[in-house]
Every structure is written in structure tokens, then in C-alpha cells.
Design a protein around this motif. Structure first.
Motif, mmCIF file in Angstrom:
data_model
loop_
_atom_site.group_PDB
_atom_site.id
_atom_site.type_symbol
_atom_site.label_atom_id
_atom_site.label_comp_id
_atom_site.label_asym_id
_atom_site.label_seq_id
_atom_site.Cartn_x
_atom_site.Cartn_y
_atom_site.Cartn_z
ATOM 1 N N ALA A 14 0.755 4.243 8.314
ATOM 2 C CA ALA A 14 0.136 5.152 7.350
ATOM 3 C C ALA A 14 0.704 4.922 5.959
ATOM 4 C CB ALA A 14 0.348 6.600 7.786
ATOM 5 N N GLU A 15 2.011 4.697 5.873
ATOM 6 C CA GLU A 15 2.625 4.412 4.578
ATOM 7 C C GLU A 15 1.997 3.167 3.946
ATOM 8 O OE1 GLU A 15 7.187 3.809 3.122
ATOM 9 O OE2 GLU A 15 6.303 2.204 4.345
ATOM 10 N N ALA A 16 1.834 2.107 4.741
ATOM 11 C CA ALA A 16 1.234 0.875 4.221
ATOM 12 C C ALA A 16 -0.196 1.111 3.742
ATOM 13 C CB ALA A 16 1.262 -0.208 5.297
ATOM 14 N N THR A 17 -0.929 1.937 4.470
ATOM 15 C CA THR A 17 -2.313 2.228 4.080
ATOM 16 C C THR A 17 -2.350 2.985 2.756
ATOM 17 O OG1 THR A 17 -2.920 2.350 6.428
ATOM 18 C CG2 THR A 17 -4.488 3.258 4.854
ATOM 19 N N ILE A 18 -1.445 3.932 2.581
ATOM 20 C CA ILE A 18 -1.365 4.685 1.319
ATOM 21 C C ILE A 18 -1.018 3.748 0.163
ATOM 22 C CG2 ILE A 18 -0.020 6.418 0.061
ATOM 23 C CD1 ILE A 18 0.310 7.836 2.849
ATOM 24 N N LEU A 19 -0.006 2.931 0.360
ATOM 25 C CA LEU A 19 0.442 2.059 -0.726
ATOM 26 C C LEU A 19 -0.612 1.022 -1.092
ATOM 27 C CD1 LEU A 19 4.202 1.579 0.203
ATOM 28 C CD2 LEU A 19 3.207 3.067 -1.539
ATOM 29 N N ASN A 20 -1.408 0.608 -0.128
ATOM 30 C CA ASN A 20 -2.467 -0.365 -0.417
ATOM 31 C C ASN A 20 -3.555 0.206 -1.322
ATOM 32 O OD1 ASN A 20 -1.423 -2.582 0.893
ATOM 33 N ND2 ASN A 20 -2.410 -2.117 2.844
ATOM 34 N N THR A 21 -3.631 1.527 -1.441
ATOM 35 C CA THR A 21 -4.601 2.113 -2.373
ATOM 36 C C THR A 21 -4.112 2.031 -3.818
ATOM 37 O OG1 THR A 21 -3.675 4.362 -2.339
ATOM 38 C CG2 THR A 21 -5.268 3.789 -0.593
ATOM 39 N N GLY A 22 -2.811 1.838 -4.008
ATOM 40 C CA GLY A 22 -2.249 1.831 -5.354
ATOM 41 C C GLY A 22 -2.122 3.209 -5.968
ATOM 42 N N ALA A 23 -2.320 4.251 -5.193
ATOM 43 C CA ALA A 23 -2.285 5.615 -5.726
ATOM 44 C C ALA A 23 -0.876 6.063 -6.083
ATOM 45 C CB ALA A 23 -2.884 6.593 -4.706
ATOM 46 N N ALA A 24 0.119 5.461 -5.476
ATOM 47 C CA ALA A 24 1.502 5.843 -5.731
ATOM 48 C C ALA A 24 2.363 4.598 -5.816
ATOM 49 C CB ALA A 24 2.012 6.769 -4.626
ATOM 50 N N ILE A 25 3.282 4.616 -6.761
ATOM 51 C CA ILE A 25 4.217 3.500 -6.934
ATOM 52 C C ILE A 25 5.625 4.051 -6.710
ATOM 53 C CG2 ILE A 25 5.088 1.718 -8.489
ATOM 54 C CD1 ILE A 25 2.433 1.983 -10.040
ATOM 55 N N PRO A 26 6.192 3.862 -5.511
ATOM 56 C CA PRO A 26 7.571 4.316 -5.288
ATOM 57 C C PRO A 26 8.527 3.437 -6.094
ATOM 58 C CG PRO A 26 6.727 3.152 -3.358
ATOM 59 C CD PRO A 26 5.589 3.263 -4.315
ATOM 60 N N MET A 27 9.450 4.075 -6.832
ATOM 61 C CA MET A 27 10.330 3.325 -7.733
ATOM 62 C C MET A 27 11.768 3.274 -7.234
ATOM 63 S SD MET A 27 8.754 4.681 -11.366
ATOM 64 C CE MET A 27 8.988 6.406 -10.965
ATOM 65 N N LEU A 28 12.295 4.404 -6.789
ATOM 66 C CA LEU A 28 13.681 4.405 -6.313
ATOM 67 C C LEU A 28 13.895 5.584 -5.381
ATOM 68 C CD1 LEU A 28 15.474 6.810 -7.999
ATOM 69 C CD2 LEU A 28 14.882 5.261 -9.858
ATOM 70 N N HIS A 29 14.919 5.436 -4.555
ATOM 71 C CA HIS A 29 15.328 6.515 -3.648
ATOM 72 C C HIS A 29 16.635 7.093 -4.163
ATOM 73 C CE1 HIS A 29 12.245 5.007 -1.013
ATOM 74 N NE2 HIS A 29 12.828 3.833 -0.952
ATOM 75 N N GLU A 30 16.668 8.400 -4.313
ATOM 76 C CA GLU A 30 17.820 9.051 -4.918
ATOM 77 C C GLU A 30 18.970 9.223 -3.918
ATOM 78 O OE1 GLU A 30 16.671 12.654 -6.819
ATOM 79 O OE2 GLU A 30 15.134 11.697 -8.035
ATOM 80 N N ARG A 31 20.145 9.356 -4.468
ATOM 81 C CA ARG A 31 21.322 9.719 -3.694
ATOM 82 C C ARG A 31 21.880 11.022 -4.269
ATOM 83 N NH1 ARG A 31 24.454 4.004 -4.623
ATOM 84 N NH2 ARG A 31 22.832 2.591 -3.811
ATOM 85 N N VAL A 32 22.563 11.764 -3.445
ATOM 86 C CA VAL A 32 23.288 12.936 -3.938
ATOM 87 C C VAL A 32 24.776 12.606 -3.893
ATOM 88 C CG1 VAL A 32 23.504 14.087 -1.696
ATOM 89 C CG2 VAL A 32 23.508 15.440 -3.786
#
Length: 490
Positions: free
Chosen positions: A444-462
Motif C-alpha cells: 500500500a505504501e508503494a502504491t501511495i508513493l507511486n501517485t506522487g501525492a506525498a514526498i517523504p523527506m526524513l524520519h524524526e528522532r526524539v
């Protein structure tokens, strides 16, 4: 000084309550943990609100189920469970557990807490769209749903579904003071300033090593860091990146968070209705520059929507580009974000430069979140930067994906409506928990990203601070656990 203050607090409490003793009172002032937290209670520590996560982190309120590091359900106040039919789950209640007020835990009392949560208005987030019917059979709690739900055990791990004594439920309020089952007894709440907890000498599990906890709420990040640096605190949560260099590196732990800094593109109207321009924006974004420049290396470059806080997400399938970038040629776009997270305006400034170098003409809009959320959800911007939790209360990312990327999603900033995405999300949602479900989630993640609707940039740390001599604190990406029975200061 801290010992004298702690002792005076206990003496005051004893005078007010007329009690001669309470669990842990004999140890007051010795071996206590001084804890500094970021956000004060928003709802008077109502366990049906987000304040429940504080109660969970203090090990005072407990749930029927816990989640392990992989996100799989494990026994807590329930020793086991099974599915008796497609709609019904049976949970066996642990014996020999007593609430902090001395009353015994029973199946009926556990069911009472779950019924209160299901009937609450508003409902706890974990029960949004879920109909629960809770009954009792012998020593078992039966939880039935209106439709098949493979995540019922995961849902019951949410701190918002903590099991409390009957006296916690008076009228429309839920009072967690002295009504939990955990290793520490919540004895006092000082508004939005702090709280006091004492060791539970009758705890059903291993006895806590610390005699108690003194909690202070300090929203200012500089002040939180100073409390660790000066020795005023044993444990400090959420140290700002900007303060980390001023602290002893051995007192800081970086914990990967299930939180992704994502650029959402408006697919319904404006420039990014064009898949080619969405691909151009994706090609322009350099997540590594954000990690090194804005987060000072204290974040992880995103490979997808899900990050290292979910180790199994690294097994995602290869995702070749499906659309070639189109030339921007001076296309005008509005890029928006909010000020509530200190790094996001700086992220926006860097993204503006990156997009302009790719040929876009960028107008930047930055406001407080309360004043920008409605516009973002209505699709008023071409692009929106959001720091988004990808694992919500169930410990499973499907709810987040449905909320953000399905046609009926309630948080669909990208205005995305794609039948392939909805089909993939429906498949993931109905797949039983475990490896098969994880594979479906990554598809499902791959299908979402293939639409180009969202560009994940970084994962945060605390960044969590533990003073020298402190051992046993939890480093939990989900921020459900912090003080454990092993936590103590030497």
C-alpha cells in the motif's frame, strides 16, 4: 533539597487525606526519580484523552495488552486471548491484581473501563469508527465488533483504554489518581505544573526500584535541557536539537520516532494536479540536505512513509519511478507549513530554495497550526509540509494511511482519490496481524508513493536525556513507556 521537598509533599498529602500511610510512603525522599516532561496535561490527566500517554509513561495506568518492539501484542492485564468467531475476541483477565485503591481486578471491572471508553463523547481516537460491545463470561472479557477487526488486541493496547478502579468513574469525569494498577501510584496532580507518584508496594509484577517519581512539566526546550545540565532532573524528554551540543553526549539518547516529515502535494487542483510536476518536485527534494542542515544529523533520510522506528519497513519492495518529471518553467506554487514545530519553518525555507532551483516560483506561507490546518485540509495550498505520526494508537500504520491517502480520508491534505490506493489500503486493513499484514502495508505504501501525492523527506528522532547514574529508563519510539520497574538513579 529535593529530598526535603519530596518529604514535605508526602506529609502534606497525608495531612489532607487523613491517612497514616500509603504505598511507598516509607521510602519518600529516597531513591526518587525527578522527571521533566514537555507538554502539561491538556485534559486534567483524563485517561480517555491524549493525557493517557503520560499515565502510561509513568507506569501507573495499565492496559489489557502491551505491544512489543515489533508492534506485536503481548500479555499485560490480560494473560491471553483468542478469537471465538469473526466478530468476537475473548480476553482472560490476570488474577491477583489489585487496583491502587485496594479493590481486586475482575473481568467485570475491566469491562467497566472498556464500556466507559466506548460510550465516551468524544470517543478515544483508537475507537474512531469502531463499534465495541463488551460483555463478561467467567474470568473473560468478550469484545465484539460490528465488522471483523483483526486489530482488536492492538487497539486494547492503547493507553486510552487503560483499566481503572470503579471509583475512577464518577459522573462525566474519569479520575486516575489512586485508581490504576501499575508499578507507581499517582497520588497528586498539581494542575499543569507537575505530579507525584509513589511506588506501589502491592504491584502484581516486579517491585519498582525507585521509591517514587516527581514530575514537572516544562514546555520551554531550553529550560528542559538546562534541568538536565544542572542536575535538577534525572530524566528529561524531548530535548531540542539546538540544545544537544550543549549537553554531555553520554546523557543523550536518540530514539527513532514513527514520525515522518513529509511534503504533501495537492493532486486535485493547481500545479500538482499534473503528475509530471509532482515528479519534478520529488526529483528536486534533497532529504539529506535537510537532515544535515536543519536537523544537525539527528534524523534519518526517508526511504518511504515508514521509517526505522518500524524495522520491518526496511523490507519494502523496490519502487521504480512511474512518471517522468516535467519541466517546471516558472510554475507558481504555494508552499505552506506551521510554526508549532520549531524545525518546520526552516525546512520550508530550504525546500523553497530546492524547488526554485528546479524552476518553480514559490510563495511561502507559515502560520501557527491552529490557523492553518483548516486551509490545508481544504486544499488551499499546492504543497504542505507536515511532521506526521505514521503509527497511531493501535501501533499499526494502516489507520494513518487511510486517514491521509484514501478517498474518504479525514486528513487527506493531498486531496488524493485513487482507486488503486483505496484497493491496496482495503487489502491491508483486512489482512490479519503479522508478516502477511506487513507485506500488504508495504504494498500500500508503494502504491501511495507511486501517485506522487506525498514526498517523504526524513524520519524524526526524539532526544531523551538521562543524567549520569540513571539506569533502566525506556527508550520507546511510540512514547508509551518511560519509567519502568527497573528505572532508578544511583
Amino acid at each position: 533539597m529535593r529530598s526535603l521537598l519530596a518529604a514535605s509533599v508526602i506529609l502534606s498529602l497525608l495531612a489532607l487525606t487523613g491517612c497514616s500511610a500509603m504505598p511507598g510512603a516509607a521510602d519518600a525522599g529516597a531513591g526518587r526519580i525527578d522527571l521533566v516532561m514537555l507538554q502539561p496535561p491538556r485534559s486534567g490527566l483524563n485517561p480517555l484523552s491524549d493525557d493517557a500517554f503520560k499515565l502510561s509513561r509513568w507506569s501507573t495506568a495499565e492496559t489489557l495488552v502491551n505491544l512489543d518492539a515489533a508492534g506485536d501484542p503481548q500479555p499485560a492485564l490480560a494473560t491471553g486471548w483468542s478469537q471465538s468467531d469473526p466478530l468476537t475476541w475473548e480476553f482472560t483477565i490476570r488474577r491477583d491484581v489489585r487496583f491502587h485503591d485496594g479493590t481486586p481486578l475482575t473481568a467485570e471491572r475491566a469491562a467497566r473501563s472498556l464500556r466507559a471508553a466506548a460510550a465516551a463523547a468524544p470517543k478515544p481516537r483508537i475507537l474512531d469508527g469502531v463499534e465495541l460491545t463488551v460483555t463478561v463470561k467467567d474470568d473473560k472479557v468478550l469484545v465484539a465488533t460490528a465488522t471483523p477487526d483483526p486489530l482488536v488486541p492492538h487497539r486494547l493496547s492503547s493507553p486510552q483504554l487503560a483499566i481503572l478502579a470503579e471509583k475512577a468513574y464518577q459522573g462525566r469525569t474519569v479520575n486516575p489518581v489512586g485508581t490504576g494498577t501499575g508499578a507507581f501510584v499517582l497520588t497528586k496532580v498539581d494542575g499543569t505544573s507537575g505530579a507525584t507518584l509513589e511506588r506501589n508496594e502491592r504491584y502484581w509484577g516486579p517491585k519498582a526500584k525507585a521509591a517514587g517519581i516527581e514530575v514537572r512539566f516544562v514546555p520551554d526546550g531550553t529550560a528542559r535541557a538546562a534541568a538536565l545540565r544542572t542536575g535538577e532532573a534525572d530524566i528529561v524528554e524531548a530535548i531540542p536539537v539546538s540544545q544537544a551540543a550543549l549537553l554531555d553526549s553520554e546523557t543523550i539518547t536518540e530514539v527513532p520516532m514513527p514520525r515522518t516529515n513529509t511534503l504533501y502535494l495537492n493532486t486535485a487542483k493547481g500545479a500538482f494536479k499534473d503528475p509530471g510536476l509532482r515528479a519534478a518536485a520529488r526529483a528536486a527534494i534533497d532529504g539529506k540536505a535537510l537532515v544535515t542542515g536543519v536537523y544537525e544529523g539527528r534524523a534519518d533520510v526517508a526511504a518511504g512513509l515508514l521509517g526505522p522506528a518500524l524495522p520491518w519497513s526496511a523490507r519494502r519492495p523496490a519502487r521504480p519511478a512511474t512518471v517522468e518529471p516535467a519541466p517546471a518553467n516558472g510554475t507558481k506554487i504555494t508552499l505552506a507549513t506551521f510554526t508549532d514545530r520549531a524545525e518546520l519553518p526552516e525546512v520550508a525555507a530550504v525546500l523553497r530554495q530546492q524547488l526554485e532551483q528546479a524552476g518553480f516560483e514559490v510563495e511561502l506561507v507559515v502560520r501557527e497550526y491552529a490557523h492553518i490546518e483548516a486551509d490545508a485540509l481544504e486544499g488551499a495550498f499546492d504543497a504542505f509540509i507536515l511532521s506526521r505520526a505514521t503509527v497511531l494508537d493501535s501501533g499499526d500504520p494502516v489507520a494513518y494511511m487511510v486517514s491521509d491517502f484514501s478517498c474518504e480520508g479525514s486528513f487527506n491534505i493531498s486531496q488524493l482519490c485513487d482507486e488503486r490506493v483505496d484497493a491496496a489500503l482495503e487489502e491491508a486493513a483486512r489482512t490479519p496481524a503479522g508478516e502477511e499484514r506487513r507485506r500488504a502495508i508495504l504494498e500500500a505504501e508503494a502504491t501511495i508513493l507511486n501517485t506522487g501525492a506525498a514526498i517523504p523527506m526524513l524520519h524524526e528522532r526524539v532526544l531523551q536525556g538521562d543524567a549520569r547514574g540513571v539506569t533502566g529508563s525506556a527508550k520507546d519510539p511510540r512514547e508509551r513507556i518511560l519509567i519502568t520497574t527497573d528505572t532508578h538513579a544511583r
